[in-house]
Motif scaffolding. Structure first.
Motif, PDB file in Angstrom:
ATOM      1  N   ASP A   4      -6.921  -4.049  -0.428  1.00  0.00           N
ATOM      2  CA  ASP A   4      -7.424  -3.754   0.902  1.00  0.00           C
ATOM      3  C   ASP A   4      -8.870  -3.280   0.902  1.00  0.00           C
ATOM      4  N   LEU A  14     -13.685  -5.908   8.219  1.00  0.00           N
ATOM      5  CA  LEU A  14     -12.287  -6.173   7.898  1.00  0.00           C
ATOM      6  C   LEU A  14     -12.058  -5.994   6.405  1.00  0.00           C
ATOM      7  N   THR A  15     -10.876  -5.522   6.053  1.00  0.00           N
ATOM      8  CA  THR A  15     -10.509  -5.442   4.647  1.00  0.00           C
ATOM      9  C   THR A  15     -10.170  -6.846   4.147  1.00  0.00           C
ATOM     10  N   ARG A  17      -7.420  -7.825   2.884  1.00  0.00           N
ATOM     11  CA  ARG A  17      -6.079  -8.202   3.345  1.00  0.00           C
ATOM     12  C   ARG A  17      -6.107  -8.598   4.821  1.00  0.00           C
ATOM     13  N   GLU A  18      -6.850  -7.860   5.627  1.00  0.00           N
ATOM     14  CA  GLU A  18      -6.974  -8.224   7.043  1.00  0.00           C
ATOM     15  C   GLU A  18      -7.590  -9.612   7.174  1.00  0.00           C
ATOM     16  N   VAL A  21      -4.986 -12.182   6.443  1.00  0.00           N
ATOM     17  CA  VAL A  21      -4.109 -12.340   7.608  1.00  0.00           C
ATOM     18  C   VAL A  21      -4.817 -13.166   8.680  1.00  0.00           C
ATOM     19  N   CYS A  40       4.774 -10.514   2.504  1.00  0.00           N
ATOM     20  CA  CYS A  40       4.956  -9.207   3.145  1.00  0.00           C
ATOM     21  C   CYS A  40       5.864  -9.383   4.363  1.00  0.00           C
ATOM     22  N   THR A  44       4.289  -5.846   8.800  1.00  0.00           N
ATOM     23  CA  THR A  44       3.005  -5.633   8.129  1.00  0.00           C
ATOM     24  C   THR A  44       1.935  -6.535   8.737  1.00  0.00           C
ATOM     25  N   ILE A  45       2.294  -7.779   9.017  1.00  0.00           N
ATOM     26  CA  ILE A  45       1.356  -8.697   9.668  1.00  0.00           C
ATOM     27  C   ILE A  45       0.962  -8.159  11.037  1.00  0.00           C
ATOM     28  N   HIS A  48      -1.516  -5.342  10.573  1.00  0.00           N
ATOM     29  CA  HIS A  48      -2.848  -5.856  10.229  1.00  0.00           C
ATOM     30  C   HIS A  48      -3.519  -6.491  11.447  1.00  0.00           C
ATOM     31  N   GLN A  51      -4.996  -3.901  13.684  1.00  0.00           N
ATOM     32  CA  GLN A  51      -6.250  -3.383  13.119  1.00  0.00           C
ATOM     33  C   GLN A  51      -7.389  -4.392  13.290  1.00  0.00           C
ATOM     34  N   ILE A  52      -7.079  -5.658  13.091  1.00  0.00           N
ATOM     35  CA  ILE A  52      -8.074  -6.723  13.267  1.00  0.00           C
ATOM     36  C   ILE A  52      -8.553  -6.747  14.713  1.00  0.00           C
TER      37      ILE A  52
END
Length: 87
Positions: A4, A14-15, A17-18, A21, A40, A44-45, A48, A51-52
């Protein structure tokens, strides 16, 4: 660093992982398909994506896709770089 951690080339802070996604979303995957592809859970999606959306200041996946496409188009034209250099 973990998966991440921030990565160069990821838009708007964005990380990694983001960004992964978001790439799934850009390819038209559902949350379930993205979860399967990224090993995952759907929850979890969803986390993310929330957050995105917050980081991109959008409300849904269509707006997120448009935001990324707009940024990428500007980057390809070198507009963002010129503005940064002239500041």
């Amino acid at each position: 660093m973990g998966s991440d951690s921030k990565q160069v080339g990821c838009p708007d802070g964005l990380t990694r992982r983001e960004w992964e996604v978001l790439q799934q979303v850009l390819q038209g995957c559902t949350n379930k398909e993205a979860a399967h592809a990224l090993f995952c859970s759907q929850r979890t999606i969803e986390f993310h994506l929330s957050q995105i959306y917050r980081k991109l200041n959008v409300r849904n996946r269509l707006q997120a896709m448009r935001a990324v496409v707009s940024v990428r188009m500007l980057q390809n034209q070198g507009i963002g770089e010129r503005e940064t250099r002239s500041a």
